[in-house]
Design a protein around this motif. Structure first.
Motif, PDB file in Angstrom:
ATOM      1  N   GLU A 202       0.823  -1.199   0.000  1.00  0.00           N
ATOM      2  CA  GLU A 202       0.000   0.000   0.000  1.00  0.00           C
ATOM      3  C   GLU A 202       0.861   1.254   0.000  1.00  0.00           C
ATOM      4  O   GLU A 202       1.988   1.248   0.502  1.00  0.00           O
ATOM      5  N   SER A 203       0.299   2.329  -0.514  1.00  0.00           N
ATOM      6  CA  SER A 203       0.940   3.629  -0.460  1.00  0.00           C
ATOM      7  C   SER A 203      -0.131   4.712  -0.546  1.00  0.00           C
ATOM      8  O   SER A 203      -1.278   4.429  -0.877  1.00  0.00           O
ATOM      9  N   GLY A 204       0.253   5.936  -0.246  1.00  0.00           N
ATOM     10  CA  GLY A 204      -0.656   7.059  -0.391  1.00  0.00           C
ATOM     11  C   GLY A 204      -1.261   7.578   0.885  1.00  0.00           C
ATOM     12  O   GLY A 204      -1.982   8.586   0.864  1.00  0.00           O
ATOM     13  N   GLY A 205      -1.000   6.918   1.992  1.00  0.00           N
ATOM     14  CA  GLY A 205      -1.525   7.396   3.254  1.00  0.00           C
ATOM     15  C   GLY A 205      -0.841   8.679   3.679  1.00  0.00           C
ATOM     16  O   GLY A 205       0.177   9.089   3.120  1.00  0.00           O
ATOM     17  N   GLY A 206      -1.414   9.324   4.678  1.00  0.00           N
ATOM     18  CA  GLY A 206      -0.845  10.563   5.164  1.00  0.00           C
ATOM     19  C   GLY A 206      -1.792  11.280   6.093  1.00  0.00           C
ATOM     20  O   GLY A 206      -2.779  10.715   6.554  1.00  0.00           O
ATOM     21  N   LEU A 207      -1.470  12.533   6.350  1.00  0.00           N
ATOM     22  CA  LEU A 207      -2.271  13.379   7.224  1.00  0.00           C
ATOM     23  C   LEU A 207      -3.096  14.339   6.375  1.00  0.00           C
ATOM     24  O   LEU A 207      -2.585  14.945   5.424  1.00  0.00           O
ATOM     25  N   VAL A 208      -4.351  14.472   6.724  1.00  0.00           N
ATOM     26  CA  VAL A 208      -5.238  15.363   5.991  1.00  0.00           C
ATOM     27  C   VAL A 208      -6.273  15.932   6.958  1.00  0.00           C
ATOM     28  O   VAL A 208      -6.630  15.288   7.943  1.00  0.00           O
ATOM     29  N   GLN A 209      -6.742  17.132   6.684  1.00  0.00           N
ATOM     30  CA  GLN A 209      -7.787  17.732   7.501  1.00  0.00           C
ATOM     31  C   GLN A 209      -9.149  17.169   7.121  1.00  0.00           C
ATOM     32  O   GLN A 209      -9.357  16.706   5.997  1.00  0.00           O
ATOM     33  N   ALA A 210     -10.052  17.208   8.079  1.00  0.00           N
ATOM     34  CA  ALA A 210     -11.416  16.779   7.812  1.00  0.00           C
ATOM     35  C   ALA A 210     -11.975  17.510   6.597  1.00  0.00           C
ATOM     36  O   ALA A 210     -11.788  18.720   6.448  1.00  0.00           O
ATOM     37  N   GLY A 211     -12.638  16.759   5.742  1.00  0.00           N
ATOM     38  CA  GLY A 211     -13.164  17.310   4.514  1.00  0.00           C
ATOM     39  C   GLY A 211     -12.233  17.159   3.335  1.00  0.00           C
ATOM     40  O   GLY A 211     -12.648  17.379   2.186  1.00  0.00           O
ATOM     41  N   GLY A 212     -11.008  16.780   3.598  1.00  0.00           N
ATOM     42  CA  GLY A 212     -10.032  16.624   2.544  1.00  0.00           C
ATOM     43  C   GLY A 212     -10.107  15.276   1.862  1.00  0.00           C
ATOM     44  O   GLY A 212     -10.984  14.459   2.144  1.00  0.00           O
ATOM     45  N   SER A 213      -9.154  15.036   0.972  1.00  0.00           N
ATOM     46  CA  SER A 213      -9.138  13.822   0.171  1.00  0.00           C
ATOM     47  C   SER A 213      -7.759  13.182   0.157  1.00  0.00           C
ATOM     48  O   SER A 213      -6.739  13.859   0.302  1.00  0.00           O
ATOM     49  N   LEU A 214      -7.748  11.884  -0.021  1.00  0.00           N
ATOM     50  CA  LEU A 214      -6.538  11.114  -0.234  1.00  0.00           C
ATOM     51  C   LEU A 214      -6.850   9.999  -1.217  1.00  0.00           C
ATOM     52  O   LEU A 214      -7.984   9.542  -1.286  1.00  0.00           O
ATOM     53  N   ARG A 215      -5.842   9.552  -1.945  1.00  0.00           N
ATOM     54  CA  ARG A 215      -5.990   8.376  -2.773  1.00  0.00           C
ATOM     55  C   ARG A 215      -4.941   7.358  -2.380  1.00  0.00           C
ATOM     56  O   ARG A 215      -3.734   7.620  -2.464  1.00  0.00           O
ATOM     57  N   LEU A 216      -5.402   6.203  -1.970  1.00  0.00           N
ATOM     58  CA  LEU A 216      -4.521   5.108  -1.625  1.00  0.00           C
ATOM     59  C   LEU A 216      -4.298   4.217  -2.835  1.00  0.00           C
ATOM     60  O   LEU A 216      -5.190   4.041  -3.665  1.00  0.00           O
ATOM     61  N   SER A 217      -3.115   3.654  -2.916  1.00  0.00           N
ATOM     62  CA  SER A 217      -2.797   2.711  -3.975  1.00  0.00           C
ATOM     63  C   SER A 217      -2.291   1.421  -3.358  1.00  0.00           C
ATOM     64  O   SER A 217      -1.711   1.415  -2.273  1.00  0.00           O
ATOM     65  N   CYS A 218      -2.503   0.333  -4.060  1.00  0.00           N
ATOM     66  CA  CYS A 218      -2.015  -0.971  -3.641  1.00  0.00           C
ATOM     67  C   CYS A 218      -1.430  -1.660  -4.855  1.00  0.00           C
ATOM     68  O   CYS A 218      -2.160  -1.989  -5.800  1.00  0.00           O
ATOM     69  N   ALA A 219      -0.131  -1.872  -4.839  1.00  0.00           N
ATOM     70  CA  ALA A 219       0.548  -2.537  -5.938  1.00  0.00           C
ATOM     71  C   ALA A 219       0.644  -4.026  -5.659  1.00  0.00           C
ATOM     72  O   ALA A 219       1.135  -4.434  -4.605  1.00  0.00           O
ATOM     73  N   ALA A 220       0.177  -4.831  -6.594  1.00  0.00           N
ATOM     74  CA  ALA A 220       0.206  -6.276  -6.461  1.00  0.00           C
ATOM     75  C   ALA A 220       1.283  -6.860  -7.358  1.00  0.00           C
ATOM     76  O   ALA A 220       1.498  -6.401  -8.481  1.00  0.00           O
ATOM     77  N   SER A 221       1.952  -7.872  -6.863  1.00  0.00           N
ATOM     78  CA  SER A 221       2.967  -8.554  -7.651  1.00  0.00           C
ATOM     79  C   SER A 221       2.922 -10.047  -7.347  1.00  0.00           C
ATOM     80  O   SER A 221       2.263 -10.482  -6.405  1.00  0.00           O
ATOM     81  N   GLY A 222       3.627 -10.819  -8.152  1.00  0.00           N
ATOM     82  CA  GLY A 222       3.611 -12.258  -7.990  1.00  0.00           C
ATOM     83  C   GLY A 222       2.554 -12.889  -8.885  1.00  0.00           C
ATOM     84  O   GLY A 222       2.323 -12.434 -10.000  1.00  0.00           O
ATOM     85  N   ARG A 223       1.878 -13.892  -8.367  1.00  0.00           N
ATOM     86  CA  ARG A 223       0.880 -14.631  -9.136  1.00  0.00           C
ATOM     87  C   ARG A 223      -0.465 -13.908  -9.083  1.00  0.00           C
ATOM     88  O   ARG A 223      -1.452 -14.424  -8.562  1.00  0.00           O
ATOM     89  N   THR A 224      -0.479 -12.717  -9.661  1.00  0.00           N
ATOM     90  CA  THR A 224      -1.674 -11.879  -9.578  1.00  0.00           C
ATOM     91  C   THR A 224      -2.857 -12.439 -10.357  1.00  0.00           C
ATOM     92  O   THR A 224      -3.995 -12.046 -10.112  1.00  0.00           O
ATOM     93  N   PHE A 225      -2.593 -13.360 -11.274  1.00  0.00           N
ATOM     94  CA  PHE A 225      -3.681 -13.958 -12.037  1.00  0.00           C
ATOM     95  C   PHE A 225      -4.555 -14.858 -11.178  1.00  0.00           C
ATOM     96  O   PHE A 225      -5.626 -15.275 -11.610  1.00  0.00           O
ATOM     97  N   THR A 226      -4.104 -15.165  -9.989  1.00  0.00           N
ATOM     98  CA  THR A 226      -4.908 -15.967  -9.068  1.00  0.00           C
ATOM     99  C   THR A 226      -5.904 -15.117  -8.292  1.00  0.00           C
ATOM    100  O   THR A 226      -6.765 -15.656  -7.596  1.00  0.00           O
TER     101      THR A 226
END
Length: 126
Positions: free
Chosen positions: A6-30
């Motif tokens: 995971e990535s993209g976390g952080g500190l934000v004020q109420a009402g704000g926005s964030l976008r988290l990402s999750c990079a998958a690797s390995g046998r992702t076809f499963t």
């Protein structure tokens, strides 16, 4: 067989926005279903959102419905969580998860997810 980061976390004020990402690797076809869960200090891990392999089906916890959007880009092996109108109660460690089951089978049931990331901290200040 599958690694999630995971990535993209952080500190934000109420009402704000964030976008988290999750990079998958390995046998992702499963992987079919992917999801996001979160855990606040001293609390149990709770379901946030899930998405089917094709992205055609999504499922959200009532607490985030209308504010969060889950999506995935299979060509990039990446899962996203767009979080808008953030509230202090959204503060938690957010975990990416992947399941070999369909979304109808996996839903938000923790034990039905096979792979987990290490989590990324989201802090929403009031």
């Amino acid at each position: 067989q599958v690694q999630l980061v995971e990535s993209g976390g952080g500190l934000v004020q109420a009402g704000g926005s964030l976008r988290l990402s999750c990079a998958a690797s390995g046998r992702t076809f499963t992987i079919y279903t992917m999801g996001w869960f979160r855990q606040a200090p001293g609390k149990e891990r709770d379901f946030v959102a899930a998405i089917s392999w094709s992205g055609g089906s999504t499922y959200y916890a009532d607490s985030v419905k209308g504010r969060f959007t889950i999506s995935r880009d299979n060509a990039k092996n990446t899962l996203y969580l767009q979080m808008n109108s953030l509230k202090p109660e959204d503060t938690a460690v957010y975990f990416c998860a992947a399941s070999k089951l369909t979304i109808a089978q996996a839903m938000g049931i923790i034990r039905r997810y096979d792979y987990w990331g290490q989590g990324t901290q989201v802090t929403v200040s009031s």
